[in-house]
Write an enzyme that holds these catalytic residues in place. Sequence first.
Site, PDB file in Angstrom:
ATOM      1  N   THR A  11       0.862  -1.151   0.095  1.00 40.08           N
ATOM      2  CA  THR A  11       0.028  -0.044  -0.096  1.00 40.08           C
ATOM      3  C   THR A  11       0.988   1.371  -0.107  1.00 40.08           C
ATOM      4  OG1 THR A  11      -0.293   0.177   2.478  1.00 40.08           O
ATOM      5  CG2 THR A  11      -1.782  -1.311   1.472  1.00 40.08           C
ATOM      6  N   GLY A  12       0.421   2.371  -0.833  1.00 36.59           N
ATOM      7  CA  GLY A  12       1.378   3.492  -0.829  1.00 36.59           C
ATOM      8  C   GLY A  12       2.739   3.141  -1.711  1.00 36.59           C
ATOM      9  N   GLY A  13       2.493   2.382  -2.657  1.00 32.64           N
ATOM     10  CA  GLY A  13       3.711   1.868  -3.133  1.00 32.64           C
ATOM     11  C   GLY A  13       4.175   2.630  -4.604  1.00 32.64           C
ATOM     12  N   THR A  14       3.908   3.881  -4.698  1.00 32.84           N
ATOM     13  CA  THR A  14       3.947   4.807  -5.670  1.00 32.84           C
ATOM     14  C   THR A  14       5.004   5.646  -5.403  1.00 32.84           C
ATOM     15  OG1 THR A  14       2.307   6.563  -5.400  1.00 32.84           O
ATOM     16  CG2 THR A  14       1.743   4.575  -6.596  1.00 32.84           C
ATOM     17  N   ILE A  17       9.523   5.152   0.161  1.00 29.77           N
ATOM     18  CA  ILE A  17       9.704   3.755   0.959  1.00 29.77           C
ATOM     19  C   ILE A  17       8.990   2.557   0.216  1.00 29.77           C
ATOM     20  CG2 ILE A  17       9.420   2.195   3.140  1.00 29.77           C
ATOM     21  CD1 ILE A  17      10.181   4.874   4.391  1.00 29.77           C
ATOM     22  N   GLY A  18       7.697   2.812   0.137  1.00 29.23           N
ATOM     23  CA  GLY A  18       6.610   1.820  -0.796  1.00 29.23           C
ATOM     24  C   GLY A  18       7.182   1.458  -2.261  1.00 29.23           C
ATOM     25  N   SER A 135       7.595   3.334  12.793  1.00 26.28           N
ATOM     26  CA  SER A 135       8.534   4.390  12.781  1.00 26.28           C
ATOM     27  C   SER A 135       9.231   4.328  14.162  1.00 26.28           C
ATOM     28  CB  SER A 135       7.790   5.809  12.710  1.00 26.28           C
ATOM     29  OG  SER A 135       8.681   6.849  13.007  1.00 26.28           O
ATOM     30  N   TYR A 148       1.262  11.916  15.175  1.00 22.83           N
ATOM     31  CA  TYR A 148       1.959  10.893  14.321  1.00 22.83           C
ATOM     32  C   TYR A 148       2.708   9.683  15.263  1.00 22.83           C
ATOM     33  CZ  TYR A 148       5.415   9.074  11.177  1.00 22.83           C
ATOM     34  OH  TYR A 148       6.052   8.458  10.325  1.00 22.83           O
TER      35      TYR A 148
END
Length: 248
Positions: A11-14, A17-18, A135, A148
């Site tokens: 997820t969030g791979g664009t 880190i992803g 994190s 966060y």
Amino acid sequence: MSDLENAVLVTGGTAGIGLASAVALADKGFKVFVTGRSAPGLEAAVQADPRLTAIQADSSDLASIQAVADRIRAEGATLRVLVVNAGTAETTKLGQTDIATFDRTFDLNVKGVFFTVQTLEPLLIDGASVILIGSIVSIKGMADLSVYNASKAAVRSFARSWANDLRGRRIRVNTLSPGPVRTPLVQRLRGGDAASLDAFEAWAAEASPSGRIGQPEDIADVVTFLASDAARHVNGVELFVDGGLAQI
Ligand SMILES: NC(=O)c1ccc[n+]([C@@H]2O[C@H](COP(=O)([O-])OP(=O)(O)OC[C@H]3O[C@@H](n4cnc5c(N)ncnc54)[C@H](OP(=O)(O)O)[C@@H]3O)[C@@H](O)[C@H]2O)c1
């Protein structure tokens, strides 16, 4: 084994880190699905690595998470690895933070993580590896980031609970917790200001025994380790990948 039985979702791979993790997993022979919200971001990711299959989705939206599961099922794929990476960070100064800012962080980093794993779990094969991107702030009180920080403490807790909840299916669940990494997220947090980014990178280099800020590939290499059979007895941990910054 066909590659559809050997698939991965990041997820969030664009970006950041992803994307680095998605490319590293494709290098290991996995079929890799990536999600992101922005269509140009998805196109750029597939242009950068045509092995990636892009799915437009918002991980803070339950219907969108369900649509990701439906799409992967429709492709006939099952997941050997799930990397729950989509996350956000915003400054939340105590005394100056509104509810909308609080909710954006928790909707993605906590609620989104929970419902991503709950919704995708039926697609995971027995013995799968789930990697939650946490994190170092899960154990640090970084100034002006308390919302966060708390969201990542929840992520660390989820991994421990789910390693237990999913034991019957031999699914391993681990948290990989990066220190500072040079990505678009950090650039946004510094307001896109080059001098401020330089100062942040200088601080990270000074604070870390490794003497430098992390790169997305530093994290991606550990994602591939946690995804692999080499990590078969690693379960429920929070693995810090920070050059030692939070450890000293
Ligand atoms: N960079 C660091 O220093 C650092 C340190 C510790 C932990 N982390 C964690 O590592 C993870 C990745 O961070 P990063 O620095 O690589 O972030 P990034 O550079 O902002 O990249 C985030 C990626 O996630 C996607 N994304 C953002 N919101 C999304 C949503 N609601 N639904 C689906 N996709 C979404 C983005 O694409 P779209 O914007 O198009 O959706 C992009 O592909 C986060 O969980 C972050 O908390 C980062």
